[in-house]
Design a protein around this motif. Structure first.
Motif, PDB file in Angstrom:
ATOM      1  N   LEU A  19      43.328  49.253  29.688  1.00 57.99           N
ATOM      2  CA  LEU A  19      43.093  49.098  31.285  1.00 57.99           C
ATOM      3  C   LEU A  19      41.452  49.574  31.992  1.00 57.99           C
ATOM      4  O   LEU A  19      41.836  49.103  33.036  1.00 57.99           O
ATOM      5  N   ALA A  20      41.058  50.245  31.741  1.00 58.87           N
ATOM      6  CA  ALA A  20      39.511  50.644  31.923  1.00 58.87           C
ATOM      7  C   ALA A  20      38.601  49.610  31.815  1.00 58.87           C
ATOM      8  O   ALA A  20      38.482  49.254  32.453  1.00 58.87           O
ATOM      9  N   LEU A  21      38.760  48.692  30.381  1.00 55.77           N
ATOM     10  CA  LEU A  21      38.120  47.505  30.781  1.00 55.77           C
ATOM     11  C   LEU A  21      39.105  46.765  31.906  1.00 55.77           C
ATOM     12  O   LEU A  21      37.964  45.492  32.132  1.00 55.77           O
ATOM     13  N   PHE A  22      40.006  45.964  31.939  1.00 56.86           N
ATOM     14  CA  PHE A  22      40.146  45.390  32.992  1.00 56.86           C
ATOM     15  C   PHE A  22      40.066  45.991  34.139  1.00 56.86           C
ATOM     16  O   PHE A  22      39.414  44.691  35.619  1.00 56.86           O
ATOM     17  N   ASP A  23      39.835  47.193  34.545  1.00 63.12           N
ATOM     18  CA  ASP A  23      38.631  47.673  36.184  1.00 63.12           C
ATOM     19  C   ASP A  23      37.734  46.987  36.215  1.00 63.12           C
ATOM     20  O   ASP A  23      37.450  46.940  37.261  1.00 63.12           O
ATOM     21  N   GLU A  24      37.350  47.091  34.928  1.00 66.02           N
ATOM     22  CA  GLU A  24      35.396  47.033  35.063  1.00 66.02           C
ATOM     23  C   GLU A  24      35.466  45.287  35.325  1.00 66.02           C
ATOM     24  O   GLU A  24      34.862  44.619  36.294  1.00 66.02           O
ATOM     25  N   VAL A  25      36.226  44.493  34.351  1.00 63.15           N
ATOM     26  CA  VAL A  25      36.785  42.852  34.413  1.00 63.15           C
ATOM     27  C   VAL A  25      36.600  42.162  36.379  1.00 63.15           C
ATOM     28  O   VAL A  25      35.581  42.259  37.073  1.00 63.15           O
ATOM     29  N   VAL A  26      37.494  43.273  36.978  1.00 60.81           N
ATOM     30  CA  VAL A  26      37.715  43.400  38.050  1.00 60.81           C
ATOM     31  C   VAL A  26      36.689  43.691  39.248  1.00 60.81           C
ATOM     32  O   VAL A  26      36.446  42.958  40.264  1.00 60.81           O
ATOM     33  N   GLN A  27      36.192  44.677  39.099  1.00 63.30           N
ATOM     34  CA  GLN A  27      35.195  45.115  39.286  1.00 63.30           C
ATOM     35  C   GLN A  27      33.384  43.884  39.847  1.00 63.30           C
ATOM     36  O   GLN A  27      33.109  43.842  40.426  1.00 63.30           O
ATOM     37  N   HIS A  28      33.715  43.734  38.203  1.00 65.24           N
ATOM     38  CA  HIS A  28      32.659  42.969  37.336  1.00 65.24           C
ATOM     39  C   HIS A  28      32.247  41.652  39.040  1.00 65.24           C
ATOM     40  O   HIS A  28      31.312  41.451  39.229  1.00 65.24           O
ATOM     41  N   PHE A  29      33.954  40.881  38.545  1.00 68.52           N
ATOM     42  CA  PHE A  29      34.261  39.841  39.504  1.00 68.52           C
ATOM     43  C   PHE A  29      33.987  39.918  41.212  1.00 68.52           C
ATOM     44  O   PHE A  29      33.694  39.133  41.582  1.00 68.52           O
ATOM     45  N   ALA A  30      34.245  41.299  41.498  1.00 70.47           N
ATOM     46  CA  ALA A  30      34.228  41.511  42.572  1.00 70.47           C
ATOM     47  C   ALA A  30      33.202  41.517  43.303  1.00 70.47           C
ATOM     48  O   ALA A  30      32.342  41.133  44.706  1.00 70.47           O
ATOM     49  N   ALA A  31      31.835  41.654  42.583  1.00 69.31           N
ATOM     50  CA  ALA A  31      30.237  42.507  42.742  1.00 69.31           C
ATOM     51  C   ALA A  31      29.802  41.109  42.365  1.00 69.31           C
ATOM     52  O   ALA A  31      28.846  40.907  42.798  1.00 69.31           O
ATOM     53  N   HIS A  32      29.971  39.634  41.936  1.00 74.56           N
ATOM     54  CA  HIS A  32      29.457  38.952  41.270  1.00 74.56           C
ATOM     55  C   HIS A  32      29.227  37.772  42.492  1.00 74.56           C
ATOM     56  O   HIS A  32      29.711  37.598  43.287  1.00 74.56           O
ATOM     57  N   PRO A  33      27.799  37.658  42.563  1.00 73.29           N
ATOM     58  CA  PRO A  33      27.377  36.576  43.842  1.00 73.29           C
ATOM     59  C   PRO A  33      27.996  35.106  43.767  1.00 73.29           C
ATOM     60  O   PRO A  33      27.872  34.722  44.412  1.00 73.29           O
ATOM     61  N   LEU A  34      29.100  34.986  42.567  1.00 70.46           N
ATOM     62  CA  LEU A  34      29.464  33.460  42.764  1.00 70.46           C
ATOM     63  C   LEU A  34      30.491  33.816  43.050  1.00 70.46           C
ATOM     64  O   LEU A  34      31.226  32.225  42.999  1.00 70.46           O
ATOM     65  N   ALA A  35      31.519  34.674  43.242  1.00 69.96           N
ATOM     66  CA  ALA A  35      32.951  34.867  43.553  1.00 69.96           C
ATOM     67  C   ALA A  35      33.183  35.636  44.990  1.00 69.96           C
ATOM     68  O   ALA A  35      32.121  35.923  45.577  1.00 69.96           O
ATOM     69  N   ALA A  36      33.462  34.786  45.636  1.00 70.43           N
ATOM     70  CA  ALA A  36      33.794  34.908  47.046  1.00 70.43           C
ATOM     71  C   ALA A  36      35.116  35.916  47.436  1.00 70.43           C
ATOM     72  O   ALA A  36      35.627  36.148  48.968  1.00 70.43           O
ATOM     73  N   GLY A  37      35.849  35.884  46.622  1.00 73.02           N
ATOM     74  CA  GLY A  37      36.995  36.795  46.605  1.00 73.02           C
ATOM     75  C   GLY A  37      37.675  36.856  45.189  1.00 73.02           C
ATOM     76  O   GLY A  37      37.631  35.983  44.975  1.00 73.02           O
ATOM     77  N   THR A  38      38.171  38.357  45.119  1.00 73.28           N
ATOM     78  CA  THR A  38      38.551  38.104  43.960  1.00 73.28           C
ATOM     79  C   THR A  38      40.174  38.808  44.242  1.00 73.28           C
ATOM     80  O   THR A  38      40.629  39.867  45.312  1.00 73.28           O
ATOM     81  N   ARG A  39      41.554  39.031  43.383  1.00 76.43           N
ATOM     82  CA  ARG A  39      42.459  39.545  43.604  1.00 76.43           C
ATOM     83  C   ARG A  39      43.260  39.564  41.861  1.00 76.43           C
ATOM     84  O   ARG A  39      43.285  38.584  41.259  1.00 76.43           O
ATOM     85  N   GLU A  40      44.015  40.825  41.663  1.00 80.87           N
ATOM     86  CA  GLU A  40      44.227  41.203  40.623  1.00 80.87           C
ATOM     87  C   GLU A  40      45.655  41.223  40.341  1.00 80.87           C
ATOM     88  O   GLU A  40      45.951  41.651  41.456  1.00 80.87           O
ATOM     89  N   SER A  41      46.707  40.738  39.984  1.00 77.31           N
ATOM     90  CA  SER A  41      48.051  40.440  39.781  1.00 77.31           C
ATOM     91  C   SER A  41      48.560  42.077  38.877  1.00 77.31           C
ATOM     92  O   SER A  41      47.582  43.051  38.593  1.00 77.31           O
ATOM     93  N   PRO A  42      49.751  42.094  39.069  1.00 73.98           N
ATOM     94  CA  PRO A  42      50.038  43.624  38.355  1.00 73.98           C
ATOM     95  C   PRO A  42      49.939  43.747  37.082  1.00 73.98           C
ATOM     96  O   PRO A  42      49.841  42.259  36.691  1.00 73.98           O
ATOM     97  N   ARG A  43      49.887  44.718  36.742  1.00 71.17           N
ATOM     98  CA  ARG A  43      49.648  44.909  34.888  1.00 71.17           C
ATOM     99  C   ARG A  43      51.116  44.993  33.879  1.00 71.17           C
ATOM    100  O   ARG A  43      51.958  45.299  34.839  1.00 71.17           O
ATOM    101  N   TYR A  44      50.640  43.732  33.022  1.00 77.30           N
ATOM    102  CA  TYR A  44      51.854  43.293  32.271  1.00 77.30           C
ATOM    103  C   TYR A  44      52.180  44.305  31.153  1.00 77.30           C
ATOM    104  O   TYR A  44      50.502  44.365  30.239  1.00 77.30           O
ATOM    105  N   ARG A  45      52.727  44.851  29.978  1.00 76.78           N
ATOM    106  CA  ARG A  45      52.481  44.755  28.594  1.00 76.78           C
ATOM    107  C   ARG A  45      53.636  44.453  27.693  1.00 76.78           C
ATOM    108  O   ARG A  45      54.728  43.478  28.041  1.00 76.78           O
ATOM    109  N   SER A  46      52.861  43.204  26.533  1.00 81.75           N
ATOM    110  CA  SER A  46      53.538  41.949  26.104  1.00 81.75           C
ATOM    111  C   SER A  46      53.387  42.512  24.379  1.00 81.75           C
ATOM    112  O   SER A  46      52.227  42.677  24.285  1.00 81.75           O
ATOM    113  N   ALA A  47      54.353  42.322  23.982  1.00 83.82           N
ATOM    114  CA  ALA A  47      53.907  41.960  22.202  1.00 83.82           C
ATOM    115  C   ALA A  47      53.260  40.816  21.852  1.00 83.82           C
ATOM    116  O   ALA A  47      52.852  39.899  22.265  1.00 83.82           O
TER     117      ALA A  47
END
Length: 160
Positions: A19-47
């Motif tokens: 979950l903490a790493l997902f936050d870092e991925v979202v923050q990374h792409f939100a600030a990335h110079p080649l990303a003009a916008g980002t949205r994350e889905s809800p998070r799920y747990r799976s086997a």
């Protein structure tokens, strides 16, 4: 954005603190110079599928990407490396996985990159969050993603 391509990335992890790493991925792409916008889905747990280990956490990240498919793949691989991903065997447990699922309506199959992701339509942990972001999304060559969901309902996926 007229010069951007709507892309989707699959996020997964089942070691450490995904979950903490997902936050870092979202923050990374939100600030990335080649990303003009980002949205994350809800998070799920799976086997795990075709593997053993702890349950996975999954989500999908929607990005308006200003670069090409290869630059998106390189950004994902570099970020995985930075966040501690070590590639061992296929489907091995991992702290983070950032997969390129869709790059607009592109189709390609090279040694480095296959889009659409070849198994995305078979995985509920991909389809549920993808459809939460965009219920009308199409998988090039396979049609609406929503038509593939019923065949995956036997796979347990729970909203976190």
């Amino acid at each position: 954005m007229s010069n951007s391509t709507l892309c989707y990335l699959g996020l997964g992890g089942n070691l450490g603190h995904p979950l903490a790493l997902f936050d870092e991925v979202v923050q990374h792409f939100a600030a990335h110079p080649l990303a003009a916008g980002t949205r994350e889905s809800p998070r799920y747990r799976s086997a795990p599928v075709d593997a053993t280990g702890p349950d996975y956490v999954n989500s999908v990240l929607e990005i308006q990407w200003l670069g090409n498919a290869e630059s998106l793949l390189q950004a994902c691989l570099a970020l995985e490396n930075t966040l501690g991903r070590v590639r061992t065997t296929r489907n091995a447990p991992r702290p983070i996985d950032v997969d390129v699922l869709l790059v607009g309506n592109e189709t390609r199959d090279t040694e480095q990159l296959t889009v659409p992701h070849p198994r995305m339509h078979l995985r509920r942990f991909v389809l549920e969050p993808l459809l939460a972001l965009n219920p009308a999304v199409e998988i090039p060559g396979l049609g609406l993603a929503s038509v593939h969901l019923p065949a995956t309902l036997n796979q347990e996926v729970n909203l976190i």
